[in-house]
Design a protein around this motif. Structure first.
Motif, PDB file in Angstrom:
ATOM      1  N   ASN A   1       0.859  -1.193   0.000  1.00 10.83           N
ATOM      2  CA  ASN A   1       0.000   0.000   0.000  1.00 10.83           C
ATOM      3  C   ASN A   1       0.891   1.238   0.000  1.00 10.83           C
ATOM      4  O   ASN A   1       2.102   1.125  -0.161  1.00 10.83           O
ATOM      5  N   ASP A   2       0.277   2.408   0.175  1.00 12.13           N
ATOM      6  CA  ASP A   2       1.104   3.610   0.331  1.00 12.13           C
ATOM      7  C   ASP A   2       0.782   4.360   1.619  1.00 12.13           C
ATOM      8  O   ASP A   2       1.450   5.332   1.957  1.00 12.13           O
ATOM      9  N   ASP A   3      -0.219   3.881   2.378  1.00 12.93           N
ATOM     10  CA  ASP A   3      -0.554   4.512   3.658  1.00 12.93           C
ATOM     11  C   ASP A   3       0.319   4.000   4.792  1.00 12.93           C
ATOM     12  O   ASP A   3       0.285   4.538   5.904  1.00 12.93           O
ATOM     13  N   GLY A   4       1.080   2.945   4.533  1.00 14.90           N
ATOM     14  CA  GLY A   4       1.947   2.385   5.565  1.00 14.90           C
ATOM     15  C   GLY A   4       1.430   1.070   6.106  1.00 14.90           C
ATOM     16  O   GLY A   4       0.227   0.800   6.114  1.00 14.90           O
TER      17      GLY A   4
ATOM     18  N   ASP B   1       6.067   3.689   6.785  1.00 13.77           N
ATOM     19  CA  ASP B   1       5.252   4.839   7.160  1.00 13.77           C
ATOM     20  C   ASP B   1       4.482   5.328   5.938  1.00 13.77           C
ATOM     21  O   ASP B   1       4.576   4.749   4.858  1.00 13.77           O
ATOM     22  N   ASP B   2       3.720   6.375   6.124  1.00 11.68           N
ATOM     23  CA  ASP B   2       2.856   6.896   5.058  1.00 11.68           C
ATOM     24  C   ASP B   2       3.695   7.460   3.916  1.00 11.68           C
ATOM     25  O   ASP B   2       4.523   8.349   4.125  1.00 11.68           O
ATOM     26  N   ARG B   3       3.476   6.922   2.712  1.00  5.05           N
ATOM     27  CA  ARG B   3       4.166   7.412   1.515  1.00  5.05           C
ATOM     28  C   ARG B   3       3.149   7.783   0.433  1.00  5.05           C
ATOM     29  O   ARG B   3       3.383   7.553  -0.758  1.00  5.05           O
ATOM     30  N   SER B   4       2.038   8.376   0.841  1.00  2.00           N
ATOM     31  CA  SER B   4       0.986   8.744  -0.094  1.00  2.00           C
ATOM     32  C   SER B   4       1.482   9.734  -1.137  1.00  2.00           C
ATOM     33  O   SER B   4       2.325  10.596  -0.852  1.00  2.00           O
TER      34      SER B   4
ATOM     35  N   ALA C   1      -6.601  14.384   7.073  1.00  7.48           N
ATOM     36  CA  ALA C   1      -5.727  13.593   7.941  1.00  7.48           C
ATOM     37  C   ALA C   1      -6.396  13.256   9.269  1.00  7.48           C
ATOM     38  O   ALA C   1      -6.020  12.284   9.934  1.00  7.48           O
TER      39      ALA C   1
ATOM     40  N   SER D   1      -1.528   0.800   8.657  1.00  9.65           N
ATOM     41  CA  SER D   1      -2.830   1.401   8.349  1.00  9.65           C
ATOM     42  C   SER D   1      -3.955   0.381   8.468  1.00  9.65           C
ATOM     43  O   SER D   1      -3.759  -0.828   8.308  1.00  9.65           O
TER      44      SER D   1
ATOM     45  N   ASN E   1      -6.441   1.927   0.033  1.00 18.41           N
ATOM     46  CA  ASN E   1      -6.064   3.308   0.271  1.00 18.41           C
ATOM     47  C   ASN E   1      -7.177   4.070   0.969  1.00 18.41           C
ATOM     48  O   ASN E   1      -8.352   3.935   0.631  1.00 18.41           O
TER      49      ASN E   1
END
Length: 268
Positions: free
Chosen positions: A11-14, A40-43, A135, A17, A91
């Motif tokens: 995913n990209d939220d980590g 970690d979050d890489r959105s 957020a 999540s 996501n």
């Protein structure tokens, strides 16, 4: 879904999540799932790639201190059994429209898989927003239930049905559940694009105006697009390809043919 099916989940939220946990639990009921996800979050990092990343082992799987593209490359080439399918998500927030295809970390993970010739599914949850900062919006595990269900459905049936003979990956966007299963619409990404910027001294603030009007009654997106489907309560499934196709036209050929003549003659 066969228990022998191998799925790489990212995913990209980590890795911590709620969305990736929801997909992991649903897919693991009938498949062998290996999680390789950002620590970690890489959105919104797109297909940004690192040369070297640290990897930690967590309860859910491998936590990579890098991007979703890093996770797919590391997962496919080294960390896990080579999968039948890559799944990215779920996501928090929709990934709708052509302009997000190169921006979204979730979708970029699916595109990275496509270059390995591995079919992929990218799943995102549409979360309507009001005045609350995005957020600060908390999405519960129950609110990911529809997204987990439809992702499991396509993971179970799409490979055998031959879907990926015609598409490299599926971009799935799911509305919040309202008690009844939502219908699926096969869509194309919306062409809508409304970015602008505002300068204040040494700072420039970028604004994505696409999200300013998401009312079903006034939504400008055409029928058949991902955005309209989701806003009206349907699950959007867009079958997409990678790499992107080219449009070779004789006008460009003529221009290219004249390049050397122009340079050697000193003309511009």
């Amino acid at each position: 879904m066969s228990d022998d099916l191998e799925i790489l989940l990212t995913n990209d939220d980590g890795i911590d999540s709620t969305g990736i946990r929801a997909l992991h639990d649903a897919l693991s009921e009938h498949a062998n799932v290996t999680v390789v996800a950002p620590a970690d979050d890489r959105s919104a990092c797109g297909r940004s790639l690192s040369h070297e990343v640290q990897v930690d082992e967590r309860e859910l799987g491998y936590a990579v201190h890098g991007t979703p593209a890093d996770c797919v490359v590391a997962g496919l080439a080294e960390l896990g059994p080579f999968p039948d399918l890559v799944v990215a998500g779920c996501n928090k927030g929709a990934n709708l429209g052509e302009y997000v295809l190169g921006r979204s970390g979730t979708i970029s993970a699916a595109v990275e898989a496509a270059f390995f010739d591995v079919p992929a599914i990218a799943t995102s949850l549409y979360v309507p927003v009001d005045d609350t900062p995005f957020a600060e919006i908390d999405v519960t595990a129950d609110e990911y239930a529809e997204a987990a269900r439809v992702t499991s459905y396509f993971a179970e049936h799409a490979l055998e049905a031959g879907v990926f003979e015609h598409a490299a990956y599926l971009n799935i966007n799911v509305p919040l559940p309202d008690g009844e299963p939502a219908p699926i619409e096969i869509t194309q990404p919306s062409k809508r694009y409304e970015m602008d910027a505002e300068r204040d001294g040494a700072h420039v603030t970028l604004h994505d105006r696409v999200w300013d009007d998401m009312d079903p009654g006034s939504l400008p997106d055409a029928a058949g697009t991902d955005r309209r489907a989701v806003v009206e309560g349907r699950i959007s499934v867009s079958p997409l390809t990678a790499p992107h196709s080219t449009n070779h036209h004789e006008v460009l050929t003529e221009l290219a043919d004249g390049y050397l003549e122009t340079v050697t003659s000193g003309e511009r």
